[in-house]
Design an enzyme around this catalytic site. Structure first.
Site, PDB file in Angstrom:
ATOM      1  N   LYS A 199      25.917 -81.232  14.521  1.00  0.00           N
ATOM      2  CA  LYS A 199      24.348 -80.734  14.008  1.00  0.00           C
ATOM      3  C   LYS A 199      23.090 -80.837  15.065  1.00  0.00           C
ATOM      4  CE  LYS A 199      21.365 -81.317  11.399  1.00  0.00           C
ATOM      5  NZ  LYS A 199      19.871 -81.087  11.838  1.00  0.00           N
ATOM      6  N   GLU A 274      22.034 -94.310  18.010  1.00  0.00           N
ATOM      7  CA  GLU A 274      20.998 -94.542  19.062  1.00  0.00           C
ATOM      8  C   GLU A 274      19.796 -94.175  18.318  1.00  0.00           C
ATOM      9  OE1 GLU A 274      20.848 -95.950  22.275  1.00  0.00           O
ATOM     10  OE2 GLU A 274      22.752 -94.742  22.285  1.00  0.00           O
ATOM     11  N   CYS A 308      13.049 -92.125  23.411  1.00  0.00           N
ATOM     12  CA  CYS A 308      13.556 -93.424  22.587  1.00  0.00           C
ATOM     13  C   CYS A 308      13.234 -94.808  23.624  1.00  0.00           C
ATOM     14  CB  CYS A 308      14.714 -93.505  22.020  1.00  0.00           C
ATOM     15  SG  CYS A 308      16.025 -92.938  23.267  1.00  0.00           S
ATOM     16  N   GLU A 405       7.125 -97.296  16.244  1.00  0.00           N
ATOM     17  CA  GLU A 405       7.577 -96.355  17.339  1.00  0.00           C
ATOM     18  C   GLU A 405       6.591 -95.041  17.004  1.00  0.00           C
ATOM     19  OE1 GLU A 405      11.330 -94.009  17.135  1.00  0.00           O
ATOM     20  OE2 GLU A 405      11.075 -94.336  19.508  1.00  0.00           O
TER      21      GLU A 405
HETATM   22  P1  NAI Z   1      15.139 -87.760  12.282  1.00  0.00           P
HETATM   23  O1  NAI Z   1      15.901 -89.086  12.549  1.00  0.00           O
HETATM   24  O2  NAI Z   1      14.853 -87.244  10.755  1.00  0.00           O
HETATM   25  O3  NAI Z   1      16.137 -86.373  12.876  1.00  0.00           O
HETATM   26  C1  NAI Z   1      17.030 -86.564  13.983  1.00  0.00           C
HETATM   27  C2  NAI Z   1      18.488 -85.774  13.647  1.00  0.00           C
HETATM   28  O4  NAI Z   1      18.835 -86.429  12.239  1.00  0.00           O
HETATM   29  C3  NAI Z   1      18.022 -84.373  13.321  1.00  0.00           C
HETATM   30  O5  NAI Z   1      19.156 -83.616  13.651  1.00  0.00           O
HETATM   31  C4  NAI Z   1      17.912 -84.074  11.808  1.00  0.00           C
HETATM   32  O6  NAI Z   1      18.005 -82.803  11.170  1.00  0.00           O
HETATM   33  C5  NAI Z   1      19.007 -85.270  11.429  1.00  0.00           C
HETATM   34  N1  NAI Z   1      18.649 -85.688   9.945  1.00  0.00           N
HETATM   35  C6  NAI Z   1      17.124 -85.956   9.295  1.00  0.00           C
HETATM   36  N2  NAI Z   1      17.605 -86.592   7.970  1.00  0.00           N
HETATM   37  C7  NAI Z   1      18.932 -86.786   8.160  1.00  0.00           C
HETATM   38  C8  NAI Z   1      19.785 -87.042   6.817  1.00  0.00           C
HETATM   39  N3  NAI Z   1      19.258 -87.676   5.811  1.00  0.00           N
HETATM   40  N4  NAI Z   1      20.940 -87.259   6.881  1.00  0.00           N
HETATM   41  C9  NAI Z   1      21.649 -86.799   8.177  1.00  0.00           C
HETATM   42  N5  NAI Z   1      20.771 -86.439   9.337  1.00  0.00           N
HETATM   43  C10 NAI Z   1      19.733 -86.227   8.980  1.00  0.00           C
HETATM   44  O7  NAI Z   1      13.870 -87.707  13.196  1.00  0.00           O
HETATM   45  P2  NAI Z   1      12.510 -86.870  13.118  1.00  0.00           P
HETATM   46  O8  NAI Z   1      11.969 -86.921  11.755  1.00  0.00           O
HETATM   47  O9  NAI Z   1      12.587 -85.647  13.736  1.00  0.00           O
HETATM   48  O10 NAI Z   1      11.728 -87.713  14.091  1.00  0.00           O
HETATM   49  C11 NAI Z   1      11.039 -88.966  13.309  1.00  0.00           C
HETATM   50  C12 NAI Z   1      10.900 -90.141  14.289  1.00  0.00           C
HETATM   51  O11 NAI Z   1      12.204 -90.557  14.704  1.00  0.00           O
HETATM   52  C13 NAI Z   1      10.068 -89.887  15.656  1.00  0.00           C
HETATM   53  O12 NAI Z   1       8.737 -89.748  15.583  1.00  0.00           O
HETATM   54  C14 NAI Z   1      10.703 -91.032  16.478  1.00  0.00           C
HETATM   55  O13 NAI Z   1      10.171 -92.180  16.310  1.00  0.00           O
HETATM   56  C15 NAI Z   1      12.139 -91.048  16.013  1.00  0.00           C
HETATM   57  N6  NAI Z   1      13.205 -90.376  16.783  1.00  0.00           N
HETATM   58  C16 NAI Z   1      13.869 -91.127  17.642  1.00  0.00           C
HETATM   59  C17 NAI Z   1      14.634 -90.506  18.607  1.00  0.00           C
HETATM   60  C18 NAI Z   1      15.518 -90.915  19.554  1.00  0.00           C
HETATM   61  O14 NAI Z   1      15.868 -90.448  20.725  1.00  0.00           O
HETATM   62  N7  NAI Z   1      15.910 -92.376  19.255  1.00  0.00           N
HETATM   63  C19 NAI Z   1      14.685 -88.657  18.583  1.00  0.00           C
HETATM   64  C20 NAI Z   1      14.038 -88.257  17.531  1.00  0.00           C
HETATM   65  C21 NAI Z   1      13.104 -88.975  16.623  1.00  0.00           C
END
Ligand code: NAI
Ligand code: MG
Length: 501
Positions: A199, A274, A308, A405
């Protein structure tokens, strides 16, 4: 419908690909979502619609899981030798390399990153990740184990372990390195013989979808990799909760990581995570300050701070503080910020309007908390999601901008006295993903590296990645490791076999 995107020097294949209405890949076929609905992704440099994507939901996820289960239990994949899997994964790497320019352009358009960076880093790292993982298929071994069972005196046994694929894996990935995150996830799943439902992030699904076409072209059997696009709650959540998924691998926010864990409790599927970071990057007085300054700037500003492991907390030994802050601020001011496709662009826009609002919100919070921007501190321009590279001083560990973050081009700089002062402050974080140390004293370098609670410590360098080097977090930065041989443990089960002789 997608509006026509006109970007100078865009490859015609890329233009065609983005203007399509995209479908999901289930059991080797490109199919519309059950709802028939789609959603738009945007070009972050302009805010205009880039592409239309299938809005997958729980029904699509269920179909994809069934296909993955069938491919795992009954398909040609389940009968293939390890060497045959190696060849298919290697072929996928070759195809990706052959189409490097197309993938780099898609990634730059979808995510906003400079085209030059996608060409030099994202795509080649993904290619190498597949090649590294391809080689593992034939090297995943068990052990033979001598038994000394006290209640069967004199009996002899042959006991050994097998490492078997864990089964059907759900993989949920983010938007900061869309193709590379797909490669980090798919590589170990394929080499161990698992099957997958992937996904992609709703902001950046294009390279994963194009990779799906190459997966077919490489001859990886139908149903082994299924790709369902959709929003997190609509498509990610049902995948994490699905009772027939054996493992879920997630990269994204710590907040969603915790939701994944709760969803996984239903069938106790295995989980690897991660998550976020707030990584300390430490400069000692005895460092080569020119390289430390350049390194500190790139530690936070690479990928616009949307890493990250970004070096977002800069700790500088007192005597060098002013010089290092001034140097990093100057480096920030020299960064050429613009659309990813413009030649000479070194930093593109943030990925989305939501991320722009989040980062600008933190800049306001920082000022309210008493931080001062030495440079940057605001949005850049009115069109697209650009933010000025920012250096904040007058900050301390009690502030939100030092604890949370930000995931944007914003670094907080803090002076420290000595190692005793530094270590508790550097470790004062709920996260523990990465850290950096800049010093010419080898003893100090390794002794500080030993005391930092982080999954990766870079000494006199930063953001060095290799498919052979495990990556992952302490504390709330996650569970498990990606890459290296460590990742194979997350994708295999150990079976102990004991035979009486
Ligand atoms: P997110 O954690 O919401 O999204 C990441 C993935 O999870 C996407 O594919 C999204 O569709 C999916 N997702 C979202 N809600 C979900 C749920 N309830 N169940 C299963 N999958 C779900 O991250 P978002 O909103 O794009 O960014 C928010 C913050 O997260 C950023 O500001 C950053 O701080 C952090 N982040 C960290 C990353 C990393 O590489 N560790 C990458 C992206 C965001
Ligand atoms: Mg989210």
């Amino acid at each position: 419908m997608a509006t026509a995107v006109s970007v100078p020097s865009m490859d015609p294949n890329v233009a065609r690909f983005v203007s399509r209405t995209h479908k999901n890949l289930i059991n080797g076929k490109w199919v519309e979502s059950e709802s028939g609905e789609s959603f738009a992704t945007f070009n972050p440099a302009t805010g205009e619609v880039l592409s239309n994507i299938a809005a997958g939901n729980s029904v699509d996820i269920d179909r994809a899981v069934k296909a993955a289960r069938d491919a795992f239990e009954n398909g040609p994949w389940s009968r293939m030798t390890a060497a045959e899997r190696t060849k298919l994964i290697w072929k996928l790497a070759d195809l990706l390399e052959k189409n490097l320019e197309e993938f780099a352009q898609l990634e730059s358009l979808d995510n906003g990153k400079p085209l030059a960076v996608a060409r030099a880093a994202d795509v080649p790292l993904a290619v190498e990740n597949f090649r590294y993982m391809a080689g593992w298929a034939t090297k995943i071994e068990g052990n033979t184990i001598p038994l000394s069972v006290p209640y069967t005196p004199g009996a002899k046994y042959l006991a050994y372990t097998l490492r078997e694929p864990i089964g059907v894996v759900g993989q949920i990935i983010p938007w900061n390195f869309p193709l590379l995150m797909a490669a980090w996830k798919l590589g170990p799943a394929l080499t161990t013989g698992c099957t997958v439902v992937l996904k992609p992030a709703e902001q950046t699904p294009l390279t994963a979808l194009r990779l799906g076409e190459l997966i077919q072209e490489a001859g990886i059997p139908d149903g082994v990799v299924n790709i369902v696009t959709g929003l997190g709650e609509a498509a990610g959540a049902p995948l994490a909760a699905h009772p027939d998924v054996d493992k879920v691998a997630f990269t994204g926010s710590t907040e969603v990581g915790k939701l994944i864990l709760q969803a996984a409790a239903g069938n106790l599927k295995k989980v690897s995570l991660e998550l976020g970071g707030k990584s300390p990057n430490v400069v000692l007085d005895d460092a080569d300050l020119d390289s430390a300054i350049a390194g500190a700037a790139s530690a936070i500003f690479f990928n616009h701070g949307q890493c990250c492991c970004a070096g977002s907390r800069l700790y500088v030994e007192q005597k060098s503080f002013d010089k290092v802050v001034e140097g990093v601020a100057k480096a920030a001011e020299k960064i050429n910020v613009g659309p990813g496709f413009n030649p000479g662009t070194q930093m593109g826009p943030l990925v989305s309007e939501e991320q722009l609002a989040r980062v600008c919100g933190y800049l306001d919070v920082g000022v309210a908390e008493g931080a001062k921007a030495v440079t940057g501190g605001s949005r850049l321009g009115e069109k697209g999601y650009f933010v000025k590279p920012t250096v904040l001083v007058n900050t301390n560990e009690k502030m939100k901008v030092v604890q949370e973050e930000i995931f944007g081009p914003v670094v907080t700089a803090i002076p420290f006295r000595d190692a005793d002062d530094l270590i508790p402050r550097a470790n004062n974080s709920t996260y523990g993903l990465a850290a950096g140390v800049w010093t010419s004293d080898i003893k100090k370098a390794h002794s500080i590296a030993a005391k930092l609670r982080a999954g990766t410590v870079w000494i006199n360098c930063y953001n060095i990645f290799d498919a052979a080097l495990p990556f992952g977090g302490y504390k709330q930065s996650g569970w498990g490791r990606e890459m290296g041989h460590e990742v194979l443990e997350q994708y295999t089960e150990v079976k102990a076999v004991c035979a009486a002789l």
